[in-house]
Design a protein around this motif. Structure first.
Motif, short mmCIF file in Angstrom:
data_model
loop_
_atom_site.label_atom_id
_atom_site.label_comp_id
_atom_site.label_asym_id
_atom_site.label_seq_id
_atom_site.Cartn_x
_atom_site.Cartn_y
_atom_site.Cartn_z
N ALA A 207 0.96 -1.21 -0.03
CA ALA A 207 -0.10 0.16 -0.16
C ALA A 207 0.96 1.46 -0.06
CB ALA A 207 -0.77 0.19 1.15
N ASP A 208 1.95 1.24 0.62
CA ASP A 208 2.96 2.37 0.68
C ASP A 208 3.73 2.31 -0.68
OD1 ASP A 208 3.25 3.77 2.99
OD2 ASP A 208 4.33 2.45 4.07
N GLY B 221 1.31 3.96 -3.22
CA GLY B 221 0.64 5.07 -2.39
C GLY B 221 -0.87 4.91 -2.65
N ILE B 222 -1.28 3.72 -2.03
CA ILE B 222 -2.74 3.51 -2.16
C ILE B 222 -3.70 4.17 -1.03
CG2 ILE B 222 -4.51 1.75 -2.12
CD1 ILE B 222 -2.15 -0.24 -3.15
N GLU B 223 -4.35 5.14 -1.42
CA GLU B 223 -5.17 5.73 -0.28
C GLU B 223 -6.61 5.35 -0.16
OE1 GLU B 223 -4.10 9.86 -0.66
OE2 GLU B 223 -2.01 9.68 0.24
N GLY B 224 -6.98 4.37 -0.93
CA GLY B 224 -8.33 4.01 -1.05
C GLY B 224 -8.48 2.82 -1.72
#
Lengths: 169, 144
Positions: free
Chosen positions: A127-128, A131-134
């Motif tokens: 996720a990092d 850059g997954i934010e949703g």
């Protein structure tokens, strides 16, 4: 008047594009993903080089992700010929926490494309890296391992895959 | 005239929807706890009178108890069993953080359970987007 437009553009550019494209960019190499499949065997994104890969980040706790799976299934069936020729693949990367939920989800949704996960939910390093934010979130990785598209869904996704695969003929 | 009437009706419908949407939530604005406040309390060891319960996929927050996703009946039973002997004036904070509030299937059944059980200081951790954006990325305290 002109400075106002420039300022508006800058504000939109800075804040509007902040969300998903902080760490990955179109045309840049896709960060490596090397995670376990349900049987424990590690599968690397880089091992799929040579194929157009739709990397689908999802989880069984994410309702819109689950709703999207039948659409992905249609795409997978529609381009089955390309899958068999090693020219197209879908890679499901799950942000689930419990293996039991993940496996049941795969079974219930009858997902036939490769699935990997570290079962670390939102603390997953993947996720990092992306850059997954949703969720739902996806990237399309081209044959050379570069990012060709970021977070496209529905008709836009189908059209992109179709155009890309048919242009490669 | 017909045009005005149409607009008036649209306005009434919209305002009705908004009002319904607001009253539908089982919590009030005052019962939402900002993430920064909770993080500060954990960092300052001011959690003696506080219970932090995860009612989503994972207990990411330091010191929180893992109840499990409250959309599952077993988790609601677990929540009730866990809180059975807890004093009703204890501050109980629940959180999920899988998704934005509008899409979260866990927070509503869990918060309703707290209210039904009579907890006077029930709080919902205010996580507008998800636990990654609103907690992990801010380097707030995480469970080991």
């Amino acid at each position: 008047m002109k400075p106002f437009f420039i300022l508006t553009f800058c504000v939109f550019f800075v804040f509007g594009s902040r969300a998903q494209e902080k760490t990955i960019l179109k045309g840049s190499p896709a960060p490596e993903i090397a995670l376990a499949q349900p049987d424990g065997k590690i599968l690397k994104l880089s091992s799929l080089k040579g194929a157009l890969v739709l990397v689908d980040f999802w989880a069984t706790w994410c309702a819109p992700c689950v709703q999207e799976q039948p659409e992905l299934k249609k795409i997978y069936q529609q381009y089955d010929k390309y899958v068999k020729e090693g020219k197209f693949q879908i890679l499901g990367v799950s942000l689930d926490r419990k293996k039991e939920h993940w496996e049941k989800g795969i079974e219930r949704l009858k997902i036939t494309w490769p699935q990997i996960s570290d079962l670390k939910y939102w603390t997953s390093p993947v996720a990092d890296a992306y850059g997954i934010e949703g969720l739902p979130f996806n990237v399309i990785v081209d044959e050379k391992g570069n990012i060709a598209a970021i977070n496209i869904h529905g008709t836009q996704l189908v059209n992109f895959i179709d155009r890309h695969l048919k242009n490669k003929k | 005239m017909r045009f005005r009437l149409y607009h008036l009706l649209t306005l009434l419908l919209l305002s009705g929807n908004i009002a319904c949407g607001q009253s539908k939530e089982p919590w009030t604005q005052e019962q939402l706890l900002p993430t920064a406040t909770l993080a500060e309390r954990i960092n300052n060891n001011q959690t003696d009178n506080l219970l932090i319960l995860n009612i989503g996929p994972d207990a990411v927050i330091k010191g929180s108890v893992d109840i499990g996703p409250a959309q599952e009946k077993e988790s609601i039973s677990k929540l009730k069993a866990y809180l059975k002997d807890v004093k009703k004036d204890k501050e109980v904070v629940i959180y999920c953080g899988c998704c934005p509030f509008s899409r979260c299937p866990n927070i509503r059944p869990a918060f309703r359970t707290l209210t039904e059980m009579g907890f006077k200081n029930a709080r919902l951790l205010d996580i507008p987007q998800n636990i990654r954006v609103d907690w992990i990325s801010k380097k707030y305290p995480l469970a080991d």
